[in-house]
Enzyme design. Structure first.
Site, PDB file in Angstrom:
ATOM      1  N   ARG A 151       0.799  -1.213   0.000  1.00  0.00           N
ATOM      2  CA  ARG A 151       0.000   0.000   0.000  1.00  0.00           C
ATOM      3  C   ARG A 151       0.838   1.272   0.000  1.00  0.00           C
ATOM      4  O   ARG A 151       0.675   2.119  -0.878  1.00  0.00           O
ATOM      5  CB  ARG A 151      -0.946   0.023   1.210  1.00  0.00           C
ATOM      6  CG  ARG A 151      -1.858   1.237   1.208  1.00  0.00           C
ATOM      7  CD  ARG A 151      -2.861   1.210   2.335  1.00  0.00           C
ATOM      8  NE  ARG A 151      -3.817   0.127   2.196  1.00  0.00           N
ATOM      9  CZ  ARG A 151      -4.870  -0.038   2.985  1.00  0.00           C
ATOM     10  NH1 ARG A 151      -5.080   0.810   3.968  1.00  0.00           N
ATOM     11  NH2 ARG A 151      -5.696  -1.039   2.806  1.00  0.00           N
ATOM     12  N   HIS A 190      -8.256  -3.832  -7.532  1.00  0.00           N
ATOM     13  CA  HIS A 190      -7.994  -3.088  -6.290  1.00  0.00           C
ATOM     14  C   HIS A 190      -9.289  -2.930  -5.497  1.00  0.00           C
ATOM     15  O   HIS A 190      -9.999  -1.942  -5.640  1.00  0.00           O
ATOM     16  CB  HIS A 190      -7.408  -1.712  -6.633  1.00  0.00           C
ATOM     17  CG  HIS A 190      -6.726  -1.042  -5.493  1.00  0.00           C
ATOM     18  ND1 HIS A 190      -5.513  -1.464  -4.973  1.00  0.00           N
ATOM     19  CD2 HIS A 190      -7.063   0.045  -4.765  1.00  0.00           C
ATOM     20  CE1 HIS A 190      -5.151  -0.670  -3.996  1.00  0.00           C
ATOM     21  NE2 HIS A 190      -6.071   0.259  -3.836  1.00  0.00           N
ATOM     22  N   TYR A 228     -17.685  13.232 -14.048  1.00  0.00           N
ATOM     23  CA  TYR A 228     -17.599  14.412 -14.905  1.00  0.00           C
ATOM     24  C   TYR A 228     -16.288  14.489 -15.682  1.00  0.00           C
ATOM     25  O   TYR A 228     -16.214  15.183 -16.688  1.00  0.00           O
ATOM     26  CB  TYR A 228     -17.735  15.689 -14.069  1.00  0.00           C
ATOM     27  CG  TYR A 228     -19.043  15.801 -13.338  1.00  0.00           C
ATOM     28  CD1 TYR A 228     -20.247  15.834 -14.033  1.00  0.00           C
ATOM     29  CD2 TYR A 228     -19.077  15.879 -11.947  1.00  0.00           C
ATOM     30  CE1 TYR A 228     -21.454  15.936 -13.360  1.00  0.00           C
ATOM     31  CE2 TYR A 228     -20.277  15.989 -11.265  1.00  0.00           C
ATOM     32  CZ  TYR A 228     -21.465  16.011 -11.974  1.00  0.00           C
ATOM     33  OH  TYR A 228     -22.650  16.114 -11.322  1.00  0.00           O
TER      34      TYR A 228
END
Length: 745
Positions: free
Chosen positions: A31, A77, A122
């Protein structure tokens, strides 16, 4: 009957330790820390790989970011979509990444607020051309593959980076018990260092730093870290880098054109504005943000005049705002053995060259296997073309043509399958010529590949050529110049405050305010109900004002921080913590080195410097020892210690003048007797010292008795001259009861 347990018993301490260690290793390896080879964390690697699988190359059309994030979290993931999207946005921000990996379309944040990006529904995205350096060799057998989280797909364990992305883009992350902060670098400098290290394996860190001058952030701000500190950072793998904004003068104004990495222009303006509101930057008149598309950073600071010291002002702002910032460096990465390690510059470059060498070797070996497989097939096809009629007969007449072909022509299964898969139209004579031409080309390539794999020199030459090729394609000039600058210093507030005349007014209730100018009549000002005038002094706005309580304690604060006299001020108890029962009675504002006379109504006093009244403590400092039942008198400023006289007047109308040199100079204490007042009268309170003033030739002063006053000049002192601690002479009739004495300026 014995109960059968379907679970394991384990001590709580042992379980907690194992669980925490497992979690720690997961955070460290999967990570927070980047892998040395491709310089990516798992989430970044999965985003780049998923985008490549979606066909989002630099030459393709943009696709909705939500599509990419959906693939990433659905296939590789299994974490939150917002965190995954934020990681993708970071790789698309040119002000965050030195060489962005994602080409974003839409609102991907701004330097003012990097997290102000639009929602993923968007925005649209695709990979940048630079991302090709991470992906181009992926299908060439260069990496190991592992199952994804649910075992339905496979994903690469790393990406076959052609350039040291771990240094080019840097990395930052916090794991369990460790962290990483690798700054970005310039591609051309890093490549030059790699080429030198390939030719000189024994080169030291200092030799490599001849090519790598220092970090290169995605900003034009200056790196002002001394050269020796940069070298020490690269030798140890940890240290710090200091960056400073770039500014220039345009007429009277200061224009900031570049800010340190990840510095918000809005926050800088807010920090400067806060100092202006706190009256710590009175020389600054206005602030404006004139940034636009053509000028991404353009902050304008307007001083009140062009007579200020611009360098001192900017040095102060560098020291007190984010116009100068320090960045921690800790080159902690997951090395090739899959363990976290802090590396110096040489170790990091050397390890990456090992990674690159192995990647190139894998690529060449993979291509060699492909070539050999194809040559094997071509060899079988040529055998078939030599006896094409027999091949056609076997295919037409035999029930198991494959086995018969293998037996008749000593072919392998692969060769036999290739013959059977050949189309009829490819049986022309021309095809045989094409096969022989292809065979000759592949044999030449085979020899080239084998020669490169067996020769360390040729392998090194290939790596160098590819590094140079990629650097010429994606490299650019350094953005962050490295310059030598003096350390920033916070200026004394008095140096930043204009010297303007002010009148400081203290009320009986301990409220204070300051009016501009020396022509104010403080007794005519309005006061709160039940409050009235107590004392005032004349001073300058760039000095410290001191306040003395009736028990002899001194308190101080900068005069420019006092509230305006337009209102009724504010109580000093909000700034200080005087002794319970005491009250503020006088104020004084002189230069720190100036001398003043401190006296108590008990008739004692001494000379001291103004700076001895300064105190940073809210509880103040004991300066004058005042006997019980008496109070502090207004201090008297000293002009000329050798020529001045001290004039003392008692409440019963006795006046005494004597040379000021007879008064001792102390830092604190009770002082010496200034005027002899009979102990009985003093103890009963019938007569006390009403006030003191310091006068010199040409001065005059005024004695008040109720609303009447008596003006006296220097020549009038002849009737009242004496020595310290004497009784003095009586004032004219009508002034046998004195309220106070003041010097007329």
């Amino acid at each position: 009957m014995t109960e059968i347990l379907d679970f394991e018993r384990i001590a709580m301490g042992e379980y907690a330790e194992k669980a925490y260690l497992d979690y720690s290793m997961y955070v460290v390896l999967d990570r927070a820390l980047p892998f040395l080879g491709d310089g990516l964390k798992p989430v970044q690697r999965r985003i780049v790989y998923a985008m490549s699988e979606l066909g989002l190359s630099a030459s393709s059309k943009h696709k909705k970011s939500a599509r990419t994030i959906g693939d990433v979290i659905g296939k590789f993931h299994p974490h939150g979509d917002s965190a995954c999207y934020e990681a993708m946005v970071l790789m698309a921000q040119p002000f965050s990444y030195r060489y962005p990996l994602v080409d974003g379309q839409g609102n991907f944040g701004s330097p003012d607020d990097p997290k102000s990006f639009a929602a993923m529904r968007y925005t649209e995205s695709r990979l940048t051309p630079y991302a090709k350096t991470l992906l181009s060799e992926l299908p060439m057998g260069t990496v190991e593959w592992q199952p994804n989280f649910d075992g339905t797909l496979t994903e690469p364990m790393w990406l076959p980076a052609r350039l040291p992305n771990v240094l080019l883009n840097g990395a930052s992350g916090i794991a369990v018990g460790m962290a990483t902060d690798i700054p970005p670098h310039n591609m051309r400098e890093v490549t030059a260092a790699l080429l030198h290290l390939l030719d000189h394996p024994d080169a030291e860190v200092d030799d490599l730093c001849a090519f790598i001058q220092g970090p290169d952030y995605p900003t034009d701000a200056e790196i002002i870290t001394p050269r020796e500190d940069i070298l020490a950072m690269y030798r140890s793998g940890h240290g710090s880098i200091r960056m400073r904004a770039v500014y220039e003068r345009e007429g009277k104004d200061i224009v900031i054109t570049a800010l340190p990495h990840q510095t918000s222009p809005a926050k800088v303006l807010e920090q400067i504005a806060n100092q202006m509101r706190a009256k710590k930057l009175p020389m600054v008149e206005d602030l404006r943000d004139e940034s636009d598309h053509e000028n991404p950073v353009r902050l304008l600071i307007s001083p009140r005049s062009n007579r200020i010291d611009y360098e001192q002002l900017m040095s102060h702002l560098f020291a007190t705002t984010d116009l100068e910032r320090t960045y921690r460096v800790n080159m902690n990465v997951i090395d090739l053995s899959r363990r976290p390690r802090v590396m110096d510059l040489k170790q990091l470059l050397h390890e990456w060259l090992r990674f690159r060498t192995e990647t190139v070797r894998r690529r060449l070996q993979h291509r060699l296997s492909k070539v050999e497989d194809r040559l094997h097939i071509l060899e079988g096809l040529l055998i078939a073309y030599l006896d094409l009629d027999e091949v056609i007969r076997i295919i037409r007449e035999e029930e198991k043509p494959r086995e018969k072909l293998m037996q008749r022509f000593a072919l392998s299964e692969i060769q036999a399958d290739a013959i059977l898969d050949t189309r009829l139209r490819n049986l022309a004579r021309l095809e045989e010529m094409k096969i022989r031409t292809e065979q000759a080309e592949l044999i030449g390539e085979q020899e080239e590949l084998q020669g490169t794999l067996l020769s360390r020199a040729r392998l090194k030459k290939l790596i160098k050529a590819e590094l140079i090729e990629d650097t010429e394609k994606y490299g650019d000039p350094r953005r962050s110049p490295i310059v030598h600058r003096q350390a920033a210093q916070v200026l004394d507030e008095s140096a930043l405050v204009p010297s303007e005349p002010i009148t400081i007014i203290l009320s009986q209730a301990g409220w204070v305010r300051a009016a501009k100018g020396h022509d104010i009549n403080p007794r005519e000002l309005t006061y709160k109900s039940g409050d009235a005038y107590q004392h005032h002094c004349l001073g300058r706005s760039n000095l410290n004002a001191a306040f003395l309580s009736n028990d002899g304690k001194a308190f101080s604060l900068p005069a420019h921080q006092l509230p305006s006299a337009r209102g009724q001020g504010e109580p000093l108890t909000t700034r200080f913590s005087p002794t319970p029962g005491s009250q503020f009675v006088v104020t004084v504002c002189e230069k720190p080195e100036d001398r003043i006379v401190l006296a108590s109504s008990a008739g004692y006093g001494f000379i001291t410097q103004m700076k001895n009244l300064y105190s940073r403590k809210k509880a103040g400092k004991q300066v004058l020892t005042v006997p019980a039942g008496f109070t502090v008198l207004p201090p008297a400023a000293v002009n000329n210690l050798e020529e001045d006289y001290l004039v003392c007047v008692s409440s019963a109308g006795h006046l005494l003048a004597f040379p000021l040199v007879e008064v001792p100079e102390l830092n604190k204490g009770k002082g010496n007797k200034l005027m002899n007042i009979p102990p009985k009268l003093l103890k009963s309170g019938k007569e006390t010292l009403a006030g003191v003033v310091v006068v010199g030739p040409g001065d005059h002063f005024r004695i008040w008795s109720g609303k009447r006053h008596l003006n006296l000049k220097w020549k009038d002192l002849q009737n009242y001259l004496g020595y310290r601690a004497k009784r003095g002479n009586v004032l004219p009739r009508g002034f046998r009861k004195v309220d106070w004495i003041e010097k007329v300026r």
